[in-house]
Structure formats: structure tokens, C-alpha cells
Design a protein around this motif. Structure first.
Motif, short mmCIF file in Angstrom:
data_model
loop_
_atom_site.label_atom_id
_atom_site.label_comp_id
_atom_site.label_asym_id
_atom_site.label_seq_id
_atom_site.Cartn_x
_atom_site.Cartn_y
_atom_site.Cartn_z
N MET A 103 -30.63 5.78 -12.46
CA MET A 103 -30.39 6.86 -11.50
C MET A 103 -31.08 6.58 -10.17
O MET A 103 -32.11 5.91 -10.10
N SER A 104 -30.47 7.07 -9.09
CA SER A 104 -31.06 6.93 -7.76
C SER A 104 -32.13 7.98 -7.56
O SER A 104 -31.99 9.12 -8.04
N LEU A 133 -32.44 9.61 -5.09
CA LEU A 133 -31.78 10.65 -4.31
C LEU A 133 -31.06 11.67 -5.19
O LEU A 133 -30.54 12.67 -4.67
N GLU A 134 -31.02 11.44 -6.49
CA GLU A 134 -30.31 12.34 -7.41
C GLU A 134 -31.26 13.33 -8.07
O GLU A 134 -31.10 13.68 -9.24
N GLN A 151 -40.36 5.76 -1.63
CA GLN A 151 -40.08 7.13 -1.18
C GLN A 151 -41.37 7.89 -0.95
O GLN A 151 -41.51 8.60 0.05
N LEU A 201 -34.43 6.10 1.98
CA LEU A 201 -33.67 5.64 0.82
C LEU A 201 -32.19 5.57 1.13
O LEU A 201 -31.65 6.38 1.90
N HIS A 202 -31.51 4.61 0.51
CA HIS A 202 -30.07 4.42 0.69
C HIS A 202 -29.40 4.38 -0.68
O HIS A 202 -29.84 3.64 -1.57
N PRO A 203 -28.35 5.17 -0.89
CA PRO A 203 -27.70 5.19 -2.20
C PRO A 203 -26.88 3.94 -2.50
O PRO A 203 -26.57 3.66 -3.65
N GLU A 204 -26.52 3.20 -1.46
CA GLU A 204 -25.68 2.01 -1.64
C GLU A 204 -26.47 0.74 -1.33
O GLU A 204 -27.30 0.74 -0.41
N TYR A 218 -25.26 1.17 -5.07
CA TYR A 218 -25.81 1.93 -6.19
C TYR A 218 -26.28 0.99 -7.30
O TYR A 218 -27.29 1.24 -7.95
N PRO A 263 -31.36 0.96 -8.42
CA PRO A 263 -30.27 1.91 -8.09
C PRO A 263 -30.34 2.33 -6.63
O PRO A 263 -30.79 3.42 -6.29
N GLY A 264 -29.88 1.46 -5.76
CA GLY A 264 -29.96 1.71 -4.33
C GLY A 264 -31.01 0.83 -3.68
O GLY A 264 -31.58 -0.07 -4.31
#
Length: 250
Positions: free
Chosen positions: A57-58, A60-61, A97, A103-106, A108, A141-142
Motif C-alpha cells: 500500500m502507498s 498516501l492511502e 514522509q 510523496l508520489h503515487p506513481e 505504484y 509502492p510509489g
């Protein structure tokens, strides 16, 4: 005896080949499977270090995985107690973080093999020198853009950071020293787990590079144990025995 707190984010991703390295050095560890129970270490003073493992999981989630926010609080607790904190993959992104990284999700599924290159900041660093020139597996993840005041210790072939130190005793690694072919196979078998599109290629490369990967992990753990003082006992709260007077001797 040293004892580490280890936060696990998925069934398949654990300390892997790092376990035997720690056990050989008489270092124990307790897993906190936060993805199952939401449980995290509540007191840093009873542990000698905190390890944050990889996961799917990121960071960011946090709306979906609420314990991600709580994990940042755990990092703060260990930092305040001056305990070493080490992050692999997702764990490294959480550390970044905490330090204020963007942070960047991609991508992923940020997963690939690369050659590790020590930077100028890592020129005299034992950890950076332990992997300089070695083939390593990156899996996170990212990605994250580090704050300007944190210089990467190690970068990949494209110049992207794969290891940083926020301060003495705090290290994040996007490359995965604990990874082994069997762990990748377990990830493939994990129910409901999304995997990178190139996971077959990663597994093939891991099998081909397995002897070299083991040697690299050996060097990484030796460097971390020395550099982060992971063999030096920290003061822990004393445990008192409470004797109850039953009046039997009166």
C-alpha cells in the motif's frame, strides 16, 4: 540481548534473509502485524530499534489504511527516544514522509533491479559503500522527493535516490536487502495482492543473482549494525518483581 520492534505490512513481507543475520548476532525481534490487528509498539524504551518493512500500500492511502497515520506517530516515539529507525520499501517512504518529503503515487509498483551508486554524501558512509556497484532490487509502492536538506546516500542508474539518512540512526532504503526468491514467490501467492507487471522478470533476475544478493545483504547488515550501533545496549526501564505478603509467615 538486543530486541527490535518490526512492523509488518503484509503476510509475505517479513525480515527474510535479514532474520538469520540478526539471530547470528544474538538480536531478537518482535513482529507487529499492523495490517491484521492495527497493533504498533506503544513504548520505544522497551526496544533497541524499530524496523519498518515493505508493503503493497502507498503511504498516501491512509484513508483506506488508517494505521498508516498511527505509524507516523510510532516513528515519532522512537525518534524522540533516540532509538534507531530503519525502513525498507514502504517503510522508507513512511520515514521520508515523516521528514517532510513529497510523496508520489506513481509508479505504484516501483519495482526493478539496478546498480547501486554511492553519492558524494555516501562517499565515507559504511552502508553506501556496502552496496556501491552491487545489483540491488528496488521495490516500493510509489516514490518520494526528499527535502533539500536530506541528501541521498545511494542512487540508482538513473540518479534516483534509493537510500537516505535523515540523521544518525535513521535510514530509509528503497532497495530491499531482505528480499529473496522465495519471498517474491510468496507475494505472487498472496490472495488479493496486486503485483508489478514485471514480477516474473524480477523473480527470474532474483534467482540468477541470488548468490550475489546474499553477499550484498551480509555487507548491508554488517554496515548497519556498526553504523547504527545496533549492537550497543540502550538503557531500558527496569522490571520490578512485586512480592505479595500473604501473612503466612506471621
Amino acid at each position: 540481548m538486543k530486541h527490535f520492534a518490526v512492523v509488518q505490512h503484509s503476510y509475505s513481507e517479513f525480515l527474510g534473509i535479514v532474520e538469520s543475520q540478526l539471530e547470528k548476532r544474538d538480536i531478537g525481534f518482535s513482529y507487529f502485524r499492523v495490517f491484521l490487528s492495527g497493533e504498533l509498539p506503544g513504548n520505544a524504551l522497551t526496544f533497541d530499534a524499530l524496523f519498518l518493512l515493505g508493503g503493497p500500500m502507498s503511504p498516501l492511502e491512509s484513508d483506506r489504511y488508517t494505521w498508516l497515520t498511527q505509524e507516523l506517530n510510532t516513528i515519532a516515539i522512537f525518534r524522540k527516544a533516540k532509538r534507531p529507525v530503519v525502513g525498507f520499501g514502504l517503510g522508507a517512504l513512511l520515514l521520508a514522509q515523516y521528514e517532510g518529503a513529497e510523496l508520489h503515487p506513481e509508479p505504484y509498483h516501483n519495482a526493478y533491479f539496478t546498480t547501486a551508486h554511492a553519492t558524494e554524501a555516501g562517499r565515507d558512509d559504511p552502508l553506501a559503500q556496502a552496496v556501491d556497484g552491487a545489483r540491488v532490487m528496488v521495490w516500493s509502492p510509489g516514490t518520494a522527493t526528499l527535502p533539500e536538506d536530506i541528501k541521498p546516500l545511494v542512487v540508482d542508474d538513473e540518479g534516483r535516490w534509493i537510500a537516505f539518512r535523515a540523521e544518525d540512526g535513521v535510514v530509509g532504503l528503497l532497495f530491499r536487502p531482505e528480499m529473496k526468491p522465495g519471498l517474491i514467490e510468496d507475494i505472487l501467492m498472496e490472495e488479493g495482492r496486486e503485483t508489478p507487471g514485471n514480477i516474473g522478470e524480477l523473480l527470474e533476475q532474483a534467482r540468477a543473482l541470488w548468490p550475489e544478493m546474499q553477499k550484498t545483504t551480509d555487507r548491508v547488515i554488517i554496515a548497519m549494525v556498526r553504523e547504527l550501533s545496533l549492537m550497543t545496549e540502550k538503557r531500558k526501564p527496569r522490571v520490578f518483581s512485586l512480592k505479595v505478603d500473604t501473612g503466612a509467615d506471621v
